[in-house]
Design a protein around this motif. Structure first.
Motif, PDB file in Angstrom:
ATOM      1  N   PHE A 247     -34.686  33.965  43.463  1.00 14.90           N
ATOM      2  CA  PHE A 247     -33.612  32.975  43.528  1.00 14.90           C
ATOM      3  C   PHE A 247     -33.899  31.880  44.552  1.00 14.90           C
ATOM      4  N   ASN A 248     -34.465  32.273  45.674  1.00 14.43           N
ATOM      5  CA  ASN A 248     -34.838  31.322  46.720  1.00 14.43           C
ATOM      6  C   ASN A 248     -33.655  30.446  47.143  1.00 14.43           C
ATOM      7  N   PHE A 249     -32.484  31.068  47.305  1.00 14.75           N
ATOM      8  CA  PHE A 249     -31.316  30.341  47.783  1.00 14.75           C
ATOM      9  C   PHE A 249     -31.430  30.136  49.287  1.00 14.75           C
ATOM     10  N   GLN A 250     -30.967  29.009  49.746  1.00 12.34           N
ATOM     11  CA  GLN A 250     -31.019  28.694  51.165  1.00 12.34           C
ATOM     12  C   GLN A 250     -29.598  28.680  51.728  1.00 12.34           C
ATOM     13  N   PHE A 251     -29.334  29.579  52.675  1.00 10.83           N
ATOM     14  CA  PHE A 251     -28.039  29.626  53.339  1.00 10.83           C
ATOM     15  C   PHE A 251     -28.244  29.441  54.834  1.00 10.83           C
ATOM     16  N   GLN A 252     -27.238  28.892  55.475  1.00  5.70           N
ATOM     17  CA  GLN A 252     -27.283  28.833  56.922  1.00  5.70           C
ATOM     18  C   GLN A 252     -27.204  30.247  57.483  1.00  5.70           C
ATOM     19  N   LEU A 253     -27.929  30.476  58.571  1.00 10.37           N
ATOM     20  CA  LEU A 253     -27.987  31.810  59.150  1.00 10.37           C
ATOM     21  C   LEU A 253     -26.608  32.294  59.576  1.00 10.37           C
ATOM     22  N   SER A 254     -25.793  31.401  60.130  1.00 11.50           N
ATOM     23  CA  SER A 254     -24.449  31.789  60.571  1.00 11.50           C
ATOM     24  C   SER A 254     -23.576  32.193  59.392  1.00 11.50           C
ATOM     25  N   THR A 255     -23.684  31.449  58.285  1.00 15.42           N
ATOM     26  CA  THR A 255     -22.894  31.768  57.091  1.00 15.42           C
ATOM     27  C   THR A 255     -23.310  33.109  56.508  1.00 15.42           C
ATOM     28  N   LEU A 256     -24.618  33.316  56.422  1.00 20.09           N
ATOM     29  CA  LEU A 256     -25.123  34.577  55.891  1.00 20.09           C
ATOM     30  C   LEU A 256     -24.719  35.743  56.790  1.00 20.09           C
ATOM     31  N   GLY A 257     -24.769  35.528  58.099  1.00 18.81           N
ATOM     32  CA  GLY A 257     -24.384  36.580  59.037  1.00 18.81           C
ATOM     33  C   GLY A 257     -22.923  36.961  58.904  1.00 18.81           C
ATOM     34  N   ILE A 258     -22.057  35.964  58.713  1.00 21.17           N
ATOM     35  CA  ILE A 258     -20.625  36.232  58.549  1.00 21.17           C
ATOM     36  C   ILE A 258     -20.371  37.049  57.287  1.00 21.17           C
ATOM     37  N   ALA A 259     -21.009  36.648  56.187  1.00 25.62           N
ATOM     38  CA  ALA A 259     -20.796  37.338  54.911  1.00 25.62           C
ATOM     39  C   ALA A 259     -21.292  38.778  54.968  1.00 25.62           C
ATOM     40  N   ILE A 260     -22.486  38.987  55.536  1.00 23.49           N
ATOM     41  CA  ILE A 260     -23.052  40.338  55.602  1.00 23.49           C
ATOM     42  C   ILE A 260     -22.225  41.225  56.527  1.00 23.49           C
ATOM     43  N   THR A 261     -21.839  40.687  57.689  1.00 22.83           N
ATOM     44  CA  THR A 261     -21.034  41.463  58.636  1.00 22.83           C
ATOM     45  C   THR A 261     -19.701  41.866  58.018  1.00 22.83           C
ATOM     46  N   LEU A 262     -19.074  40.926  57.322  1.00 22.15           N
ATOM     47  CA  LEU A 262     -17.792  41.228  56.686  1.00 22.15           C
ATOM     48  C   LEU A 262     -17.956  42.267  55.581  1.00 22.15           C
ATOM     49  N   PHE A 263     -19.037  42.154  54.813  1.00 25.18           N
ATOM     50  CA  PHE A 263     -19.290  43.122  53.746  1.00 25.18           C
ATOM     51  C   PHE A 263     -19.490  44.521  54.317  1.00 25.18           C
ATOM     52  N   TYR A 264     -20.292  44.626  55.376  1.00 26.98           N
ATOM     53  CA  TYR A 264     -20.513  45.915  56.028  1.00 26.98           C
ATOM     54  C   TYR A 264     -19.193  46.485  56.540  1.00 26.98           C
ATOM     55  N   PHE A 265     -18.419  45.644  57.198  1.00 30.80           N
ATOM     56  CA  PHE A 265     -17.164  46.097  57.805  1.00 30.80           C
ATOM     57  C   PHE A 265     -16.171  46.562  56.739  1.00 30.80           C
ATOM     58  N   LEU A 266     -16.000  45.770  55.689  1.00 27.71           N
ATOM     59  CA  LEU A 266     -15.027  46.116  54.653  1.00 27.71           C
ATOM     60  C   LEU A 266     -15.441  47.366  53.880  1.00 27.71           C
ATOM     61  N   MET A 267     -16.741  47.509  53.592  1.00 25.90           N
ATOM     62  CA  MET A 267     -17.183  48.686  52.849  1.00 25.90           C
ATOM     63  C   MET A 267     -17.028  49.950  53.685  1.00 25.90           C
ATOM     64  N   LEU A 268     -17.333  49.851  54.981  1.00 32.42           N
ATOM     65  CA  LEU A 268     -17.125  50.996  55.870  1.00 32.42           C
ATOM     66  C   LEU A 268     -15.644  51.360  55.948  1.00 32.42           C
ATOM     67  N   CYS A 269     -14.799  50.353  56.116  1.00 39.18           N
ATOM     68  CA  CYS A 269     -13.355  50.601  56.195  1.00 39.18           C
ATOM     69  C   CYS A 269     -12.835  51.210  54.898  1.00 39.18           C
ATOM     70  N   TYR A 270     -13.329  50.711  53.777  1.00 41.98           N
ATOM     71  CA  TYR A 270     -12.878  51.218  52.477  1.00 41.98           C
ATOM     72  C   TYR A 270     -13.194  52.703  52.328  1.00 41.98           C
ATOM     73  N   ARG A 271     -14.427  53.091  52.626  1.00 45.55           N
ATOM     74  CA  ARG A 271     -14.819  54.489  52.442  1.00 45.55           C
ATOM     75  C   ARG A 271     -14.156  55.405  53.464  1.00 45.55           C
ATOM     76  N   LEU A 272     -14.040  54.951  54.701  1.00 46.08           N
ATOM     77  CA  LEU A 272     -13.396  55.776  55.725  1.00 46.08           C
ATOM     78  C   LEU A 272     -11.909  55.959  55.426  1.00 46.08           C
ATOM     79  N   CYS A 273     -11.245  54.881  55.041  1.00 49.31           N
ATOM     80  CA  CYS A 273      -9.814  54.968  54.722  1.00 49.31           C
ATOM     81  C   CYS A 273      -9.582  55.826  53.485  1.00 49.31           C
ATOM     82  N   LEU A 274     -10.459  55.693  52.499  1.00 48.68           N
ATOM     83  CA  LEU A 274     -10.313  56.492  51.287  1.00 48.68           C
ATOM     84  C   LEU A 274     -10.490  57.973  51.595  1.00 48.68           C
ATOM     85  N   ASN A 275     -11.456  58.292  52.452  1.00 46.16           N
ATOM     86  CA  ASN A 275     -11.658  59.689  52.836  1.00 46.16           C
ATOM     87  C   ASN A 275     -10.447  60.224  53.596  1.00 46.16           C
ATOM     88  N   LEU A 276      -9.856  59.391  54.451  1.00 44.77           N
ATOM     89  CA  LEU A 276      -8.656  59.793  55.188  1.00 44.77           C
ATOM     90  C   LEU A 276      -7.489  60.041  54.237  1.00 44.77           C
TER      91      LEU A 276
END
Length: 303
Positions: free
Chosen positions: A92-121
């Motif tokens: 694909f060779n898409f070009q994203f700003q590092l800050s934008t990519l960092g925000i998206a990845i961090t949010l994805f990690y955080f939400l997926m962790l929260c989803y699985r932990l909350c579901l297990n609870l």
């Protein structure tokens, strides 16, 4: 019937939840980059769902530790990120700003962790109040049966329920630590097995009695488990292995014995090697070749 319905519909609902998590992160990425939806987004959403399904992420397990759930989720996320980076780099060779990519990845990690932990609870609370439970027949009026019975009472969120201990000994005492004594198992009609979902029996039982329980479990389609003497030892995990027809119990398991960890390590090796080749060797090799050419006669490469 309720347990069957739960096991049928829960995986579907689980992956619907994961779909909305990654869909939200994808739309956020588009919003931050002022982009429009493309096949790139659809591909990676589908890839995550297929990967999660192949790893059976919906099987959270009864009594799983939260730290283990966090580790398994992070492994999936790191593996996914590595594959995304490789595909994006070569296709694909898409070009994203590092800050934008960092925000998206961090949010994805955080939400997926929260989803699985909350579901297990939520599942733990649901089981603690009597939902999706497994009725356990514990056979063995001894230290094995007593310890298991106490653990099931101590952790109702695991979703196991037992109403007492069975035995093959008609002379067994009526009470051990105030644990109900259900009686001698062979005194009951075979219909008693229809009332249970899983059988636990002590390894201290005779082979004849163990074989009897295994046959009944097969006949009534029940899970059957043996409680080994290792229950008295402080070990993390047991793993049953076999050499030809001889079974044995492995006390520990190395990280790379896990096929999932092997894939993760191999993916890391490939990604790291590519990064070294692209960002380090791509400029270092020409410089070294130039220095060789300046300082000595003859070709740079000897074939």
């Amino acid at each position: 019937m309720a347990k069957t319905r739960f096991n049928t519909y829960f995986p579907f609902l689980y992956y619907i939840g994961e779909f909305f998590v990654i869909l939200f992160c994808s739309n956020l990425m588009l919003y931050l980059t002022f982009s429009v939806w493309s096949v790139y987004n659809s591909f990676f959403i589908a890839f995550w769902l297929v990967m999660s399904l192949s790893f059976r992420s919906h099987v959270l397990g009864r009594g799983i530790e939260y730290i283990s759930l966090v580790k398994s989720t992070l492994k999936s996320l790191f593996f996914f990120s590595g594959i995304v980076a490789i595909i994006n780099l070569f296709f694909f060779n898409f070009q994203f700003q590092l800050s934008t990519l960092g925000i998206a990845i961090t949010l994805f990690y955080f939400l997926m962790l929260c989803y699985r932990l909350c579901l297990n609870l939520i599942l733990e609370r649901y089981r603690a109040f009597g939902g999706n439970i497994l009725k356990c027949m514990i056979v063995g009026y001894n230290s094995h049966g007593v310890q298991l019975y106490d653990e099931l009472l101590k952790f109702p969120e695991f979703g196991y329920r037992s109403y007492g201990l069975f035995t093959f000994d008609s002379k067994a005492r009526k009470k051990i630590n105030n644990i109900p004594f259900q009686g001698k198992i062979t005194d009951f009609d075979d219909s008693i097995f229809r009332k249970y979902d899983i059988i636990f029996f002590s390894e201290k039982l005779s082979f004849k009695n163990q074989d009897y329980l295994v046959q009944k479990a097969d006949e009534y389609n029940l899970k059957v488990n043996s409680i080994p003497d290792l229950v008295n030892y402080d070990v993390k995990n047991f793993f049953i292995s076999k050499i030809s027809s001889v079974p044995y119990i492995s006390i520990n398991k190395l990280p790379l014995d896990n096929f999932y960890n092997q894939i993760l390590k191999r993916s890391f090796d490939i990604v790291f090697s590519l990064l070294v080749c692209i960002f380090f060797l791509s400029w270092m090799i020409p410089i070294v070749g130039l220095l060789i050419k300046i300082s000595s006669k003859g070709p740079v490469f000897f074939i």
